[in-house]
Design an enzyme around this catalytic site. Structure first.
Site, short mmCIF file in Angstrom:
data_model
loop_
_atom_site.label_atom_id
_atom_site.label_comp_id
_atom_site.label_asym_id
_atom_site.label_seq_id
_atom_site.Cartn_x
_atom_site.Cartn_y
_atom_site.Cartn_z
N ASN A 265 11.87 5.92 -20.32
CA ASN A 265 11.92 4.78 -21.55
C ASN A 265 13.19 5.01 -21.24
OD1 ASN A 265 10.20 5.67 -23.06
ND2 ASN A 265 11.35 7.13 -24.31
N CYS B 116 2.51 3.02 -29.09
CA CYS B 116 1.84 4.09 -30.05
C CYS B 116 1.71 4.47 -31.02
CB CYS B 116 2.00 5.73 -29.13
SG CYS B 116 2.36 6.09 -27.40
N ARG C 2 6.15 1.59 -37.43
CA ARG C 2 7.28 0.92 -36.62
C ARG C 2 7.44 -0.32 -36.85
NH1 ARG C 2 5.42 3.81 -30.75
NH2 ARG C 2 7.86 3.60 -30.15
N PRO C 3 8.54 -0.50 -37.84
CA PRO C 3 8.59 -2.02 -38.07
C PRO C 3 9.76 -2.92 -37.08
CG PRO C 3 9.82 -0.63 -39.70
CD PRO C 3 8.73 0.42 -38.45
N ASP D 292 9.68 13.02 -28.88
CA ASP D 292 9.06 12.54 -27.92
C ASP D 292 8.30 14.20 -27.31
OD1 ASP D 292 8.62 10.46 -28.16
OD2 ASP D 292 9.95 10.00 -26.49
N ARG E 299 0.42 5.58 -19.22
CA ARG E 299 0.95 4.64 -19.44
C ARG E 299 2.73 4.94 -18.90
NH1 ARG E 299 1.27 3.64 -25.30
NH2 ARG E 299 3.32 2.67 -24.74
C1 UD1 Z 1 12.30 5.44 -28.94
C2 UD1 Z 1 11.21 5.33 -26.91
C3 UD1 Z 1 10.26 6.99 -27.60
C4 UD1 Z 1 11.11 7.68 -28.82
C5 UD1 Z 1 12.11 7.24 -29.75
C6 UD1 Z 1 12.75 7.39 -30.64
C7 UD1 Z 1 11.61 4.16 -25.61
C8 UD1 Z 1 9.94 3.13 -25.00
N1 UD1 Z 1 10.65 4.29 -26.71
O1 UD1 Z 1 10.87 4.28 -29.46
O2 UD1 Z 1 9.79 6.89 -26.46
O3 UD1 Z 1 9.92 8.26 -29.34
O4 UD1 Z 1 12.84 6.37 -29.37
O5 UD1 Z 1 13.44 8.99 -29.99
O6 UD1 Z 1 12.18 4.27 -25.44
N2 UD1 Z 1 12.60 1.48 -37.22
C9 UD1 Z 1 12.32 0.78 -38.65
N3 UD1 Z 1 12.87 -0.44 -37.98
C10 UD1 Z 1 13.53 -0.97 -36.40
C11 UD1 Z 1 12.94 0.29 -35.84
C12 UD1 Z 1 12.43 0.88 -35.93
O7 UD1 Z 1 12.31 1.34 -39.54
O8 UD1 Z 1 13.55 -2.24 -37.10
C13 UD1 Z 1 12.39 3.12 -37.15
C14 UD1 Z 1 10.59 3.72 -37.07
O9 UD1 Z 1 9.55 3.40 -37.39
C15 UD1 Z 1 10.93 4.63 -36.70
C16 UD1 Z 1 12.77 5.44 -36.74
O10 UD1 Z 1 13.07 4.16 -36.76
O11 UD1 Z 1 10.39 5.99 -37.72
C17 UD1 Z 1 12.99 4.97 -34.89
O12 UD1 Z 1 12.56 4.08 -33.91
P1 UD1 Z 1 13.56 3.92 -32.66
O13 UD1 Z 1 14.54 5.13 -32.27
O14 UD1 Z 1 14.16 2.21 -32.46
O15 UD1 Z 1 12.28 4.01 -31.83
P2 UD1 Z 1 11.85 3.09 -30.35
O16 UD1 Z 1 12.49 2.19 -29.83
O17 UD1 Z 1 10.58 1.89 -31.11
#
Ligand code: UD1
Length: 420
Positions: free
Chosen positions: A23, A116, A121-122, A305, A396
Site C-alpha cells: 500500500n 477487492c 467503493r465510490p 485489512d 496480489r
Molecule cells: C486503502 C487501502 C486498503 C485499506 C483502506 C482503508 C491501498 C491500496 N488500499 O484503500 O488496503 O483497506 O485504505 O484503510 O492503500 N470512500 C468513499 N468515497 C471515495 C473514496 C472512499 O465513500 O471517494 C469510502 C470507501 O468506500 C470506504 C471508505 O471511504 O468505505 C474508506 O476507503 P479508503 O480509505 O478510500 O480506502 P482505499 O484508499 O480504497
C-alpha cells in the site's frame, strides 16, 4: 490461478523478513508520473498489484525495468492520458492516476477502478478533490474524465476520511500553482511514506501523518532513489499466523511503530512479544482469549485489512468476540467461508460474533486479498486438509506467500493448474 492445499495442526516457528509495503509503493508508482527523471524504488515487492500498476505506467509511455528487487521508473515521454478499462479494472489503486495524470498532462481519463469486492467503493471524494483544485470532472460510461488549464491550490475539507482520496489530492497538489490545504485527511503511515518520497524529489509537503496536510506547489520534481518501507499489514498477517497455530515467529524488519493497535490485540489474546532492534520476536503459546469487542477504524486504530485475519484466530479462542467492521460495508464474506471449516460465527449487519470453535479442513474460497490470507492461516491452525481456492487474490499482495509459510514449517502445497 490455482489452489493451496494446506495440512494444519503444526505451530509455525522460525524467522522471516517482512516484505516491503504494497500500500506504500502503489501510490509511489502513480507519483512517478510527476517526474521526468529516473526514480528507483529499492526493495519493491514483486506482487501482481505492483505488476498491474507498472503495466498502466508503461501503457502511458513510461520506461520501467527491474534491477534485482529494485524497480526503476523513467517517465520522460508520457504521450497518453487515458487509463483503459482492462487495466484500471484490475485494481483499486488505478484511480491514483487521476491526480498524477492531471498534474503531468493536465488531462486524465481513468476507467472506473476495480479491486477487492469489500463494498461499494465510490470515487466521489477523489473527484471532489480534483474539482476543488481547478479541474473540470465528469463521470460517464464508467470513465472519470478530468481536465484543467492549470491546477490551482485550494482548501479541501474532506467530508469523510479516505486514504486513496487523500493520496490523490496530494498527487494533484504537488505541481499545482500555490498552496493546497487538506483537512480531515487520512493519517495512515502510507500517506507519510508517500509524502517523504515526494519531498525527497523536491515537493514541499508538511503535516503528513496528521489530519491537516499543507502542500506548497512546485514547478518540477527531480529523480531519486527511495527505500520502500516494510509492510505493516503483511507483518500483522504473519503475527496472526503465529497466533492461529500457537507458534513462535520472529519477524525481521517489522514496522513495529506502525503496529500498535495490532500488538495490543495480540497481547490481549495472550500473545507475548519483544522488540529487539528492528526485529519483533513473538511467542503465541499462551494465546487463548478472545478480545470481547474489536472495531476497525482508520490509523492508529485497528486496520480493516487485518479484520479477517483476527477473525481467523478469534474463532479458536476462549470466550466470544464481537467484531465490528466500520470502514467497508461488505467485508464479512470470509466469515461465511470460515463457517465451512466449522467456525461458529453469526453475521448481523456490520458485526460478526464468534464462539469457541474447532476448525476442520474444508474447501474454501478467497473472496478478497486479506480474506484469502485469513483462510490460509485458519487452515494452518485447523485439523486436516483445507483447499483454498482463488489464490490469485492472495498473491496480489503477498510476496512468496506459500514459500514464506513453508519456511515457518507450514505444510502447504500449491497446485497451479487446478481449477479454482
Ligand atoms: C486503502 C487501502 C486498503 C485499506 C483502506 C482503508 C491501498 C491500496 N488500499 O484503500 O488496503 O483497506 O485504505 O484503510 O492503500 N470512500 C468513499 N468515497 C471515495 C473514496 C472512499 O465513500 O471517494 C469510502 C470507501 O468506500 C470506504 C471508505 O471511504 O468505505 C474508506 O476507503 P479508503 O480509505 O478510500 O480506502 P482505499 O484508499 O480504497
Amino acid at each position: 490461478m490455482g489452489v493451496y492445499h494446506i495440512l494444519g495442526g503444526r505451530p509455525l516457528q522460525g524467522r522471516i523478513r517482512v516484505q516491503k509495503s504494497k500500500n506504500a509503493v502503489l501510490p509511489m508508482i502513480a507519483a512517478a508520473l510527476l517526474c521526468e527523471e529516473k526514480i528507483v524504488l529499492k526493495g519493491c515487492p514483486f506482487i501482481s498489484d505492483v505488476c498491474d500498476m507498472v503495466e498502466i505506467l508503461q501503457n502511458l509511455g513510461a520506461e520501467v525495468w527491474w534491477e534485482d528487487s529494485d524497480l526503476c521508473l523513467e517517465c520522460r515521454k508520457i504521450e497518453k492520458d487515458t487509463v483503459e478499462g482492462a487495466l484500471a479494472e484490475k485494481m483499486r489503486s488505478s484511480v491514483l492516476f487521476l491526480g498524477s495524470l492531471l498534474g503531468r498532462k493536465k488531462r486524465a481519463v481513468v476507467h472506473a477502478p476495480g479491486g477487492c469486492t469489500i463494498g461499494k467503493r465510490p470515487t466521489d471524494l477523489h473527484q471532489m478533490a480534483m474539482t476543488q483544485l481547478g479541474a473540470g470532472v465528469e463521470e460517464k460510461n464508467c470513465e472519470i474524465c478530468a481536465e484543467t488549464k492549470q491546477l490551482k491550490g485550494n482548501l479541501i475539507v474532506f467530508p469523510r476520511v479516505s486514504v486513496g482520496a487523500t493520496e490523490n489530492a496530494i498527487l494533484a497538489g504537488t505541481l499545482a500553482r500555490g498552496v493546497t490545504v487538506l483537512e480531515n485527511c487520512a493519517r495512515e503511515p502510507e500517506i507519510l511514506h508517500l509524502c517523504r518520497f515526494l519531498n525527497q524529489m523536491g515537493a514541499k509537503i508538511e503535516g503528513a501523518g496528521t489530519s491537516e496536510i499543507v502542500i506548497r506547489g512546485v514547478q518540477r520534481l527531480e529523480g531519486c532513489t527511495f527505500c520502500v518501507p516494510s509492510d505493516r499489514i503483511a507483518a500483522g498477517t504473519y503475527l496472526m499466523a503465529g497466533a492461529a497455530t500457537r507458534g513462535r515467529i520472529i519477524l525481521e524488519d517489522a514496522p513495529v511503530d506502525e503496529m500498535g493497535a495490532v500488538l495490543d490485540v495480540y497481547e490481549k489474546m495472550g500473545g507475548q512479544y519483544a522488540v529487539i532492534g528492528g526485529t519483533l520476536v513473538t511467542e503465541s503459546r499462551n494465546v487463548h482469549l478472545a478480545v470481547p469487542y474489536l472495531e476497525t477504524s482508520g490509523y492508529p486504530g485497528f486496520p480493516t485489512d487485518l479484520q479477517s485475519l483476527y477473525l481467523a484466530v478469534a474463532v479458536t479462542l476462549e470466550g466470544g468476540s464481537r467484531i465490528r467492521e466500520t470502514i467497508f460495508e461488505d467485508r464479512m464474506r470470509t466469515a461465511w467461508e470460515l463457517k465451512k471449516m466449522g467456525a461458529k460465527v453469526t453475521i448481523e449487519g456490520q458485526e460478526i460474533r464468534t464462539e469457541t470453535s474447532k476448525l476442520l479442513g474444508a474447501d474454501v474460497t478467497s473472496t478478497d486479498l486479506r480474506g484469502g490470507a485469513a483462510l490460509a492461516i485458519a487452515a494452518l491452525g485447523a485439523e486436516g486438509i483445507t483447499t483454498v481456492h482463488k489464490i490469485h487474490l492472495i498473491e496480489r499482495g503477498y510476496e512468496q506467500f506459500p514459500r514464506t509459510l513453508s519456511a515457518l514449517g507450514g505444510r502447504i502445497l500449491v497446485e497451479k493448474e487446478a481449477i479454482d
